[in-house]
Design an enzyme around this catalytic site. Sequence first.
Site, short mmCIF file in Angstrom:
data_model
loop_
_atom_site.label_atom_id
_atom_site.label_comp_id
_atom_site.label_asym_id
_atom_site.label_seq_id
_atom_site.Cartn_x
_atom_site.Cartn_y
_atom_site.Cartn_z
N GLU A 233 69.68 -32.96 3.03
CA GLU A 233 68.75 -34.05 2.73
C GLU A 233 69.52 -35.38 2.67
O GLU A 233 69.09 -36.38 3.23
CB GLU A 233 68.07 -33.76 1.39
CG GLU A 233 66.82 -34.58 1.17
CD GLU A 233 66.16 -34.25 -0.15
OE1 GLU A 233 66.56 -33.25 -0.78
OE2 GLU A 233 65.28 -35.02 -0.55
N ARG B 45 78.12 -17.25 -3.12
CA ARG B 45 77.33 -16.15 -3.69
C ARG B 45 76.99 -15.08 -2.66
O ARG B 45 76.71 -13.94 -3.00
CB ARG B 45 76.07 -16.70 -4.38
CG ARG B 45 76.39 -17.21 -5.78
CD ARG B 45 75.33 -18.10 -6.33
NE ARG B 45 75.50 -19.47 -5.85
CZ ARG B 45 74.53 -20.35 -5.75
NH1 ARG B 45 73.31 -20.03 -6.11
NH2 ARG B 45 74.78 -21.56 -5.28
P1 AMP Z 1 69.68 -23.90 2.53
O1 AMP Z 1 70.78 -24.22 3.47
O2 AMP Z 1 68.81 -25.07 2.20
O3 AMP Z 1 68.87 -22.69 2.99
O4 AMP Z 1 70.36 -23.52 1.13
C1 AMP Z 1 70.89 -22.27 0.95
C2 AMP Z 1 72.16 -22.30 0.14
O5 AMP Z 1 72.09 -23.23 -0.94
C3 AMP Z 1 72.40 -20.94 -0.46
O6 AMP Z 1 73.77 -20.61 -0.26
C4 AMP Z 1 72.04 -21.08 -1.92
O7 AMP Z 1 73.02 -20.46 -2.71
C5 AMP Z 1 72.00 -22.58 -2.21
N1 AMP Z 1 70.71 -23.02 -2.81
C6 AMP Z 1 69.80 -23.84 -2.24
N2 AMP Z 1 68.76 -24.07 -3.05
C7 AMP Z 1 68.99 -23.35 -4.17
C8 AMP Z 1 68.26 -23.15 -5.40
N3 AMP Z 1 67.07 -23.73 -5.63
N4 AMP Z 1 68.79 -22.32 -6.32
C9 AMP Z 1 69.99 -21.72 -6.10
N5 AMP Z 1 70.72 -21.88 -4.99
C10 AMP Z 1 70.24 -22.68 -4.03
#
Ligand code: AMP
Length: 170
Positions: A94, A57
Amino acid sequence: MIETYIRDIPDFPKPGIIFKDITPLLQSPDGLRESIAGLQAACDPSSYDVICGIESRGFIFGTALAHAVGKGFIPIRKPGKLPHETISETYELEYGSDTVEIHSDAVQPGERVLMVDDLLATGGTMSAALNLVRRIGGEITACAFVIELGFLGGREKLGDVEIHSLMNVE
Ligand code: AMP
């Protein structure tokens, strides 16, 4: 208001996660225009040379922004997708781990890079992406997100880099 175009999907892709669905925003001409204009206003285009977006995205917003401001775009992808020589970073989730890759010659030494993704959650993905760009000589000017899940504290994982988000869920 960006918020009005984001749909919450409870328990997707697994129980306990509230997934932020950006498809209504992409589908709306006003929502799409507002989000790209918001990113453009948040990050002064004279402060960076190129935009780097994270699969998948981050490609949508990163490429649209790059086109709007007249810059090029660099993809960071899941493993095995980039055809030329790559470097990779693995980061902990996680449960388990994930890996991202970039072409080793994607940035010129000292090139100023704006990082773009749709959403900042725990910061693991963007943190790995920052490492990739720095390892090949890029200078990060800022990170930009459409959505930040502030309650997860992802900002802390990104060090002292400048962070912009169009909407924050505290
Ligand atoms: P993080 O590495 O935990 O910051 O997760 C970020 C990535 O995971 C991004 O590329 C988001 O598209 C996806 N992502 C994580 N949590 C969500 C959520 N609650 N809703 C949509 N996309 C998420």
